[in-house]
Design a protein around this motif. Structure first.
Motif, short mmCIF file in Angstrom:
data_model
loop_
_atom_site.label_atom_id
_atom_site.label_comp_id
_atom_site.label_asym_id
_atom_site.label_seq_id
_atom_site.Cartn_x
_atom_site.Cartn_y
_atom_site.Cartn_z
N GLY A 200 0.80 -1.23 0.00
CA GLY A 200 0.00 0.00 0.00
C GLY A 200 0.82 1.27 0.00
N HIS A 201 2.14 1.14 -0.03
CA HIS A 201 2.99 2.33 0.01
C HIS A 201 2.65 3.30 -1.12
CE1 HIS A 201 7.00 4.31 -0.95
NE2 HIS A 201 6.62 4.82 0.20
N GLY A 202 2.37 4.53 -0.76
CA GLY A 202 2.05 5.54 -1.77
C GLY A 202 0.61 5.47 -2.26
N ASN A 203 -0.16 4.53 -1.72
CA ASN A 203 -1.56 4.38 -2.18
C ASN A 203 -2.55 4.82 -1.11
OD1 ASN A 203 -0.56 3.22 -4.49
ND2 ASN A 203 -0.69 1.14 -3.65
N TRP A 204 -3.79 5.01 -1.55
CA TRP A 204 -4.87 5.30 -0.61
C TRP A 204 -5.40 3.97 -0.08
CZ3 TRP A 204 -6.04 10.10 1.14
CH2 TRP A 204 -5.46 11.16 0.45
N VAL A 205 -5.28 3.78 1.21
CA VAL A 205 -5.65 2.49 1.80
C VAL A 205 -6.64 2.70 2.95
CG1 VAL A 205 -3.44 1.35 1.27
CG2 VAL A 205 -3.69 2.61 3.41
N ARG A 206 -7.34 1.62 3.28
CA ARG A 206 -8.25 1.71 4.42
C ARG A 206 -7.55 1.15 5.66
NH1 ARG A 206 -13.18 3.18 3.86
NH2 ARG A 206 -13.40 2.50 1.70
N LEU A 207 -7.66 1.85 6.76
CA LEU A 207 -6.97 1.44 7.97
C LEU A 207 -7.94 1.06 9.07
CD1 LEU A 207 -4.40 4.39 8.15
CD2 LEU A 207 -3.95 2.10 7.29
N LYS A 208 -7.50 0.19 9.92
CA LYS A 208 -8.24 -0.10 11.14
C LYS A 208 -7.44 0.56 12.26
CE LYS A 208 -10.49 -4.15 13.13
NZ LYS A 208 -10.59 -5.60 12.99
N VAL A 209 -8.04 1.59 12.87
CA VAL A 209 -7.31 2.34 13.89
C VAL A 209 -7.92 2.00 15.25
CG1 VAL A 209 -6.58 4.63 14.65
CG2 VAL A 209 -7.01 4.21 12.23
N ASN A 210 -7.10 1.52 16.14
CA ASN A 210 -7.55 1.10 17.48
C ASN A 210 -8.79 0.20 17.41
OD1 ASN A 210 -5.51 2.59 18.68
ND2 ASN A 210 -6.74 4.46 18.62
N GLY A 211 -8.79 -0.70 16.45
CA GLY A 211 -9.89 -1.67 16.35
C GLY A 211 -11.07 -1.21 15.50
N ASN A 212 -11.10 0.06 15.08
CA ASN A 212 -12.23 0.55 14.28
C ASN A 212 -11.80 0.81 12.83
OD1 ASN A 212 -13.87 0.72 16.65
ND2 ASN A 212 -12.70 2.58 17.16
N VAL A 213 -12.57 0.26 11.92
CA VAL A 213 -12.24 0.50 10.51
C VAL A 213 -12.63 1.94 10.17
CG1 VAL A 213 -12.68 -0.21 8.12
CG2 VAL A 213 -12.66 -1.92 9.94
N SER A 214 -11.65 2.70 9.64
CA SER A 214 -11.95 4.12 9.35
C SER A 214 -12.78 4.23 8.08
CB SER A 214 -10.65 4.91 9.23
OG SER A 214 -9.86 4.35 8.23
N GLU A 215 -13.66 5.22 8.07
CA GLU A 215 -14.54 5.39 6.91
C GLU A 215 -13.76 5.88 5.70
OE1 GLU A 215 -17.92 7.81 7.66
OE2 GLU A 215 -18.65 6.47 9.22
N ASP A 216 -12.84 6.80 5.94
CA ASP A 216 -12.08 7.40 4.83
C ASP A 216 -10.77 6.66 4.62
OD1 ASP A 216 -13.98 9.49 4.59
OD2 ASP A 216 -13.10 10.37 6.40
N LYS A 217 -10.32 6.76 3.39
CA LYS A 217 -9.02 6.15 3.11
C LYS A 217 -7.89 7.13 3.45
CE LYS A 217 -10.22 2.78 -0.36
NZ LYS A 217 -9.94 2.30 -1.72
#
Ligand code: BTN
Length: 251
Positions: A200-217
């Motif tokens: 995903g380096h350099g790409n727009w990716v979806r993250l799970k932050v502290n257990g919650n999937v973030s809405e935005d990439k």
């Protein structure tokens, strides 16, 4: 086969052991030299990230832990990533297979996990005593449980031939020894090399932050000097996350 100066020169081999990382954790400081390698052919209580188990067929794979005793505790996540990068480099150089590092510390080939790293620390008072980098690499395992078959692979499955585990490990240790000195002197190029191998380096990716999937990439920039993951958020701001906070979600 070992041509290192210090890494793996102190060697603890067990035909069978609960966990190489647990073993090195339990020893006293005096019993663990910088560069100690603990390895087993049959790990019965292998531990993975997030309190998971690490399963490995006896006599087929590599399950080992490296003990490092640097004089400072900072940037130790970068050392884990360095060990992961060395795996990726060697898999490509030896076998011509493209692999990548999936944050935080999975090594994958075509989205299937071939290896995983688990770093733990022990302290003496508030002073770092040792960094234990536990590595599980699926080398010659042909079959995985039904549950794992979809998500796991081995070097043999991808390459098509059996791999000499001893030779692979001896070369790996030489490479890690070399890269360790780059990590130790905080070589900026090393970070760039790690980042190039990140999924995903350099790409727009979806993250799970502290257990919650973030809405935005978020746009994945890579790891910084402290070992934090740096991303650009959808408002153009820069966010940094500690190692444990973040997981990458496949879209
Ligand atoms: C992961 O991907 O979850 C990390 C797996 C780490 C497994 C290795 S095998 C050798 C060492 N001993 C352990 O108990 N775990 C690590």
């Amino acid at each position: 086969m070992l041509h290192t100066h210090w890494l793996g020169q102190s060697l603890l081999y067990f035909p069978q052991l609960g966990s190489t990382s647990t073993h090195l954790k339990k020893l006293s400081s005096d019993e663990v030299a910088h560069g100690t390698l603990c390895i087993t052919d049959h790990q019965t209580k292998g531990r993975g990230q997030y309190e998971r188990d690490w399963e490995s067929k006896p006599g087929k794979n590599l399950t080992f832990t490296l003990a490092f005793k640097p004089t400072f505790a900072e940037r130790f996540h970068v050392l884990t990533l360095t060990c992961a990068k060395v795996l990726v480099d060697q898999i490509e150089d030896n076998l011509g297979l493209k692999s990548s590092i999936k944050w935080p510390n999975d090594v994958i080939i075509d989205d299937k996990k071939v290896g995983g790293l688990l770093t733990e620390t022990t302290f003496s008072g508030n002073k770092l005593d040792r960094l234990l980098v536990g590595i599980g690499l699926n080398v010659n395992q042909d079959k995985f449980s039904e549950e794992l078959d979809e998500v796991a692979t081995s070097l043999k499955k991808e390459f098509g031939h059996k791999i000499d585990r001893e030779k692979f490990l001896a070369e790996y240790l030489s490479r890690v020894e070399h890269e360790y000195s780059r990590w130790h002197k905080n070589d900026a190029e090393l970070l760039k090399e790690i980042n190039c191998k990140l999924v995903g380096h350099g790409n727009w990716v979806r993250l799970k932050v502290n257990g919650n999937v973030s809405e935005d990439k978020s746009k994945l920039i890579g790891v910084n000097e402290q070992g934090q993951l740096t991303v650009i958020n959808n408002e153009g701001g820069i966010d940094t996350f500690s190692y444990e906070q973040i997981r990458l979600i496949a879209d």
